[in-house]
Design an enzyme around this catalytic site. Structure first.
Site, PDB file in Angstrom:
ATOM      1  N   ASP A 169     -32.117  -0.305  42.340  1.00  0.00           N
ATOM      2  CA  ASP A 169     -32.186   0.219  40.971  1.00  0.00           C
ATOM      3  C   ASP A 169     -32.684  -0.833  39.990  1.00  0.00           C
ATOM      4  OD1 ASP A 169     -31.983   1.667  38.677  1.00  0.00           O
ATOM      5  OD2 ASP A 169     -29.813   1.898  38.709  1.00  0.00           O
ATOM      6  N   ASP A 367     -39.916   2.102  36.802  1.00  0.00           N
ATOM      7  CA  ASP A 367     -38.542   2.312  37.255  1.00  0.00           C
ATOM      8  C   ASP A 367     -38.524   2.825  38.688  1.00  0.00           C
ATOM      9  OD1 ASP A 367     -35.674   2.489  36.917  1.00  0.00           O
ATOM     10  OD2 ASP A 367     -35.923   4.647  36.775  1.00  0.00           O
TER      11      ASP A 367
END
Length: 487
Positions: A169, A367
């Site tokens: 992440d 991301d």
């Protein structure tokens, strides 16, 4: 002669399987192999992870060992390559993914808004986490609530090391995993970490620098407690500690601060926890003092794997651009995007739509956890309209979930479509393969244009658009590099 030609073509396809999904004809158009995309979509439904080698054996064989001891590497898997889906048809699987994705985007925007509106650490208090018996009996399923659990790496925690699947992440900083004893732990594929089995496990004091860096913390008996809450109310709570983290055969780092979660609700099925790879001081990249890190995200519908690497050099043919930071929030990785093009024609999108303003609004981040690229509505409309104008030869279909531009390709084996490219502020351009923006949403041949509008000022380059590309973050020199076909 014809037989020899057939054998030659078959050999080329077997050596270069990605060639069959999409190939670039020129800078203006590319070809999507509809048949292969649909076959992969069907394969993910019937995939059985039990047919794979035992996971630890797999990691041992795949883990890379480098002569340069500063380079760490671990294998990277998509979630659907490790866990058999419970969905009976591909459209339901896609809808589930998109639901997770919307929750993920909401979570990132909530994090940014907290920073922009000056919410201080002193304003954030740990929430009450006493749960009712009926809550404890509810199984946590998939990653529906938080939405960033799409790609996993297997890392070791403790000494001697125990291996765990952890979610990758780039949109968060805190590393954490579930720990015994549990007041509420969801189901994971590995045994839950037992701190007493690690000789390198050390609780952090409330006065420690790491504890002070937490957004939300508390004290119990002089020991630091952490809490990480996500945009939908999901959370993990427990002891903030240090322990050894190891990266397969490529090395280990002592005294990495991480959360030892005893109460974890609404998060990731299968994964033991999360590797925070953001830009904050508590992220794994910051703590191991990595000068760079990179990943390559394989197609989520394939059973292949790739690598997450630290301190390695990006491929020489990379498209590079500036890595930018937001003074209001150091977690996210912003890039200098100047515009986009469709079919070789630049779109009339003001570059200001992709820029961070003085207040910290705007900008576009890369991301790993968001699936579908989000663009401000004005930019999205310009992109979509140009794509539709150049695909009038394709039969249209009704929209699906957040996708408003879809096509019925059920009668086609392959289609020629305009190339979509990102234009970076340095004059460089990254052209996407067709499979990274025209994706199947069912098993019958409906494909949708995989971008979506957002009313937020924050734009996001998602992992569907990153598939098959090695993305390298040169933290020391503030550069981001994209290199196609480097998985």
């Amino acid at each position: 002669m014809a037989l020899n030609a057939f054998i030659f073509v078959a050999l080329i396809v077997s050596l270069f399987p990605s060639f069959t999904l999409s190939r670039t004809l020129s800078k203006t158009h590319t070809v999507l192999n509809v048949l292969d995309s649909l076959q992969q979509a069907q394969a993910v439904l019937s995939f059985n992870p039990q047919t794979l080698k035992p996971l630890d054996q797999q990691e041992e064989e795949e883990s890379l060992t480098y002569s340069n001891t500063s380079i760490f590497s671990v294998v990277l898997h998509s979630r659907d390559s490790l866990y058999k889906t419970s969905h009976k048809d591909y459209k339901n699987l896609v809808l589930s993914r998109l639901e997770r994705d919307s929750a993920r985007v909401d979570s990132l925007n909530t994090k940014l808004q907290f920073a922009l509106h000056g919410v201080k650490k002193s304003d954030l208090k740990p929430m009450e986490t006493e749960l009712q018996p009926e809550d404890l009996s509810t199984p946590i399923i998939s990653g529906t609530s938080q939405g960033s659990g799409e790609y996993f790496s297997r890392v070791g925690v403790g000494h001697p090391a125990k291996s765990f699947f952890m979610v990758l992440d780039t949109g968060s900083d805190i590393n954490w995993l579930q720990c015994q004893p549990c007041s509420d732990c969801y189901q994971q594929s590995d045994p839950i970490f037992n701190p007493s089995s690690s000789s390198s496990y050390k609780p952090l004091s409330c006065a420690s620098q790491q504890c002070s860096a937490l957004d939300v913390s508390a004290c119990r008996g002089g020991r630091c407690l952490y809490q990480v809450s996500y945009g939908d109310g999901s959370f993990t709570v427990g002891d903030f500690v240090t322990d050894t983290v190891s990266f397969g055969n490529s090395g280990s780092v002592d005294n990495v601060a991480l959360g030892c979660g005893h109460d974890n609700e609404g998060l990731f099925v299968g994964a033991a926890g999360l590797l925070g790879l953001g830009g904050g001081s508590l992220s794994l990249t910051s703590q191991i003092k990595a000068s760079s890190f990179s990943y390559c995200l394989v197609d989520r519908d394939s059973g292949k794997s790739s690598t997450l690497e630290f301190n390695s050099v990006p491929p020489g043919d990379s498209v590079t651009t500036s890595l930018l930071r937001n003074s209001k929030l150091d977690t996210f990785y912003y890039v200098r995007l100047s515009g986009m093009s469709v079919g070789g024609q630049a779109l009339s999108i003001p570059s200001s739509l992709f820029a961070i303003d003085a207040s910290g609004n705007g900008g576009i981040i890369v991301d790993s956890g968001t699936a579908i690229t989000r663009l401000q509505t004005q930019a999205y409309n310009s992109l979509r309209d140009a794509f539709v104008k150049n695909t009038q030869h394709l039969p249209s279909a009704s929209g699906v979930a957040l996708f408003d531009t879809c096509y019925d390709l059920s009668s086609m084996r392959s289609v020629k479509v305009p190339t979509v490219s990102f234009q970076f502020g340095d004059g460089k351009s990254l052209s996407l393969p067709a499979k990274n923006y025209l994706i199947p949403v069912d098993s019958s041949g409906t494909f949708c244009f995989a971008f979506a509008p957002t009313s937020s000022s924050l734009s996001i380059i998602g992992n569907v658009q990153q598939q098959g590309t090695r993305v390298s973050f040169d933290l020391a020199n503030s550069r981001v590099a994209f290199s196609s076909n480097k998985c």
